[in-house]
Design a protein around this motif. Structure first.
Motif, PDB file in Angstrom:
ATOM      1  N   HIS A 256       0.842  -1.198   0.000  1.00  0.00           N
ATOM      2  CA  HIS A 256       0.000   0.000   0.000  1.00  0.00           C
ATOM      3  C   HIS A 256       0.884   1.258   0.000  1.00  0.00           C
ATOM      4  O   HIS A 256       1.864   1.329   0.752  1.00  0.00           O
ATOM      5  CB  HIS A 256      -0.897  -0.011   1.247  1.00  0.00           C
ATOM      6  N   PRO A 257       0.551   2.258  -0.851  1.00  0.00           N
ATOM      7  CA  PRO A 257       1.378   3.470  -0.891  1.00  0.00           C
ATOM      8  C   PRO A 257       1.548   4.141   0.479  1.00  0.00           C
ATOM      9  O   PRO A 257       2.612   4.703   0.763  1.00  0.00           O
ATOM     10  CB  PRO A 257       0.609   4.387  -1.855  1.00  0.00           C
ATOM     11  N   CYS A 294     -11.068   6.242  -1.895  1.00  0.00           N
ATOM     12  CA  CYS A 294      -9.963   5.872  -1.004  1.00  0.00           C
ATOM     13  C   CYS A 294      -9.608   7.085  -0.157  1.00  0.00           C
ATOM     14  O   CYS A 294      -9.252   8.137  -0.701  1.00  0.00           O
ATOM     15  CB  CYS A 294      -8.752   5.442  -1.831  1.00  0.00           C
ATOM     16  N   PHE A 296      -7.148   7.856   1.393  1.00  0.00           N
ATOM     17  CA  PHE A 296      -5.754   8.285   1.271  1.00  0.00           C
ATOM     18  C   PHE A 296      -5.520   9.067  -0.034  1.00  0.00           C
ATOM     19  O   PHE A 296      -4.439   9.617  -0.241  1.00  0.00           O
ATOM     20  CB  PHE A 296      -4.847   7.040   1.327  1.00  0.00           C
ATOM     21  N   HIS A 297      -6.542   9.145  -0.892  1.00  0.00           N
ATOM     22  CA  HIS A 297      -6.276   9.658  -2.251  1.00  0.00           C
ATOM     23  C   HIS A 297      -5.712  11.088  -2.312  1.00  0.00           C
ATOM     24  O   HIS A 297      -4.858  11.365  -3.161  1.00  0.00           O
ATOM     25  CB  HIS A 297      -7.494   9.462  -3.189  1.00  0.00           C
ATOM     26  N   CYS A 300      -1.960  10.659  -2.071  1.00  0.00           N
ATOM     27  CA  CYS A 300      -1.330   9.522  -2.751  1.00  0.00           C
ATOM     28  C   CYS A 300      -0.774   9.933  -4.112  1.00  0.00           C
ATOM     29  O   CYS A 300      -1.497  10.451  -4.962  1.00  0.00           O
ATOM     30  CB  CYS A 300      -2.353   8.396  -2.921  1.00  0.00           C
ATOM     31  N   CYS A 307      -9.917   6.014  -7.742  1.00  0.00           N
ATOM     32  CA  CYS A 307      -9.589   6.157  -6.306  1.00  0.00           C
ATOM     33  C   CYS A 307     -10.443   7.234  -5.639  1.00  0.00           C
ATOM     34  O   CYS A 307     -10.721   7.168  -4.443  1.00  0.00           O
ATOM     35  CB  CYS A 307      -8.122   6.507  -6.130  1.00  0.00           C
ATOM     36  N   CYS A 328      -6.355  -1.265  -1.918  1.00  0.00           N
ATOM     37  CA  CYS A 328      -5.802  -0.287  -2.868  1.00  0.00           C
ATOM     38  C   CYS A 328      -6.149  -0.709  -4.291  1.00  0.00           C
ATOM     39  O   CYS A 328      -5.888  -1.851  -4.687  1.00  0.00           O
ATOM     40  CB  CYS A 328      -4.279  -0.199  -2.705  1.00  0.00           C
ATOM     41  N   HIS A 329      -6.714   0.235  -5.072  1.00  0.00           N
ATOM     42  CA  HIS A 329      -7.069  -0.064  -6.471  1.00  0.00           C
ATOM     43  C   HIS A 329      -5.833  -0.372  -7.309  1.00  0.00           C
ATOM     44  O   HIS A 329      -5.871  -1.237  -8.177  1.00  0.00           O
ATOM     45  CB  HIS A 329      -7.808   1.125  -7.088  1.00  0.00           C
ATOM     46  N   LEU A 330      -4.751   0.359  -7.055  1.00  0.00           N
ATOM     47  CA  LEU A 330      -3.540   0.161  -7.860  1.00  0.00           C
ATOM     48  C   LEU A 330      -2.973  -1.246  -7.642  1.00  0.00           C
ATOM     49  O   LEU A 330      -2.633  -1.945  -8.604  1.00  0.00           O
ATOM     50  CB  LEU A 330      -2.491   1.217  -7.477  1.00  0.00           C
TER      51      LEU A 330
HETATM   52 FE1  SF4 Z   1      -3.442   5.485  -3.818  1.00  0.00          FE
HETATM   53 FE2  SF4 Z   1      -5.604   4.804  -5.219  1.00  0.00          FE
HETATM   54 FE3  SF4 Z   1      -4.300   2.975  -3.812  1.00  0.00          FE
HETATM   55 FE4  SF4 Z   1      -5.708   4.854  -2.570  1.00  0.00          FE
HETATM   56  S1  SF4 Z   1      -6.515   3.261  -3.900  1.00  0.00           S
HETATM   57  S2  SF4 Z   1      -3.702   4.162  -2.041  1.00  0.00           S
HETATM   58  S3  SF4 Z   1      -5.381   6.608  -3.896  1.00  0.00           S
HETATM   59  S4  SF4 Z   1      -3.532   4.129  -5.565  1.00  0.00           S
END
Ligand code: SF4
Length: 339
Positions: A256-257, A294, A296-297, A300, A307, A328-330
């Motif tokens: 996770h970022p 998200c 956290f967007h 991020c 997100c 996390c979508h990524l």
């Molecule tokens: Fe970053 Fe998107 Fe993952 Fe959230 S879902 S942590 S905004 S990449």
């Protein structure tokens, strides 16, 4: 950790919201979502580290589990010798008995010990409450407890101000152990101590865990400490778990970022880990009004359109044979590509 894990506590969709009131009429105008829909199984005999920046909800989650702060939703199913019961709906009498199984060690042992009580008086209270009537029995138990935390039995007749911070924390641990708990929530238990004393207390906690078959929920913002003590680590952000994995796996394959940014701070201090410091932009948003999608967007660097709209679910991936959960979508997209 053994292969066959017994679940001691099964949290399902736990929420702890605090109403925000305004005006003369004290009208509720919103809620601070300190813990927002957390589901996790806590295994018997493990140390689960809970990490995240201050305000992420880790302490509120710990206190909600102990019923010191009432949760507002979800289930907390506790394993009472093979019989799971929801702590949130337990009748008061049963809950009072259940408290014996669950204890807490606070960050500041000074404030949790009454300065006008001797150590014997402070440690006597929980014993009396759970039926140890005779003073001589309590003295014997308290003496043994002090010795189990590497202190002399005769110290029980001294007052808290006569001890150093590390000794007071050991007394706090002895008090938590006095009723033979199964699970102890350690809330920033070594954060106020000098580094050398921290190591002593951490080693003591590890030893006691083995000797007494304890389960710990270890809440801290200190990522070196959590790596040292934990079997698994849950990373929290704005009231939610964003990543959960075995400690070794998390530090090796952080996904996770937010976890990457968080851990990059200690990796810089330890050059052989060869990781660049990731500076997070902006502050943690208000849990009263968390960002859409998200949460956290806004901070991020990998934020995509999806997100901002869809909240990522905490999904399980198996990496090198180890269960690894990430929201996390990524990560989800990358995992699909690799599949
Ligand atoms: Fe970053 Fe998107 Fe993952 Fe959230 S879902 S942590 S905004 S990449």
């Amino acid at each position: 950790m053994e292969n066959k894990k017994e679940v001691l506590l099964d949290l399902k969709n736990v929420k702890t919201y605090f109403p925000v009131k305004k005006g003369i009429m004290k009208k509720t105008v919103g809620h601070v979502k300190a813990v927002d829909d957390i589901s996790i199984e806590i295994y018997k005999g493990e140390t689960l580290g809970l990490v995240g920046e201050s305000g992420c909800g880790k302490t509120t989650l710990g206190k909600s589990i102990l019923q010191l702060i009432p949760a507002t939703g979800g289930e907390m199913n506790y394993n009472f010798d093979g019989n799971y019961k929801n702590l949130r709906t337990l009748p008061k009498k049963e809950m009072d008995l259940a408290r014996k199984r669950m204890q807490i060690v606070f960050q500041d042992p000074h404030s949790s010990l009454n300065p006008s009580f001797t150590i014997f008086q402070s440690l006597s209270d929980p014993l009396k409450k759970f039926g140890v009537e005779k003073k001589e029995d309590r003295r014997k138990i308290i003496g043994d407890l002090l010795e189990s935390v590497n202190m002399r039995a005769e110290y029980m007749d001294r007052y808290p101000h006569e001890f150093s911070g590390g000794q007071r924390q050991r007394i706090g641990i002895a008090r938590a152990l006095s009723v033979n708990p199964e699970i102890i929530v350690c809330d920033e238990a070594v954060s106020a101590l000098d580094v050398s004393i921290q190591a002593q207390v951490l080693n003591l906690l590890k030893k006691l865990k083995e000797e007494r078959d304890l389960t710990y929920i270890f809440i801290t913002h200190d990522l070196s400490v959590v790596e040292y003590i934990s079997d698994r680590i849950a990373v929290m952000y704005l009231g939610r778990i964003v990543e959960l994995a075995d400690a070794d796996e998390l530090y090796k394959n952080k996904l996770h970022p937010y976890t990457k940014a968080l851990l990059s701070a200690i990796f810089v201090a330890e050059p052989d880990r060869k990781t660049k410091r990731i500076i997070l932009e902006g502050d943690v948003p208000s849990p009263m009004n968390p960002p859409s999608g998200c949460s956290f967007h806004p901070r991020c660097q990998y934020c995509m359109e999806v997100c901002k709209k869809e909240r990522p679910e905490l999904k399980k991936y198996v990496i090198e044979g180890s269960d690894h959960y990430v929201a996390c979508h990524l990560v989800e997209q990358e995992m699909k590509k690799d599949a």
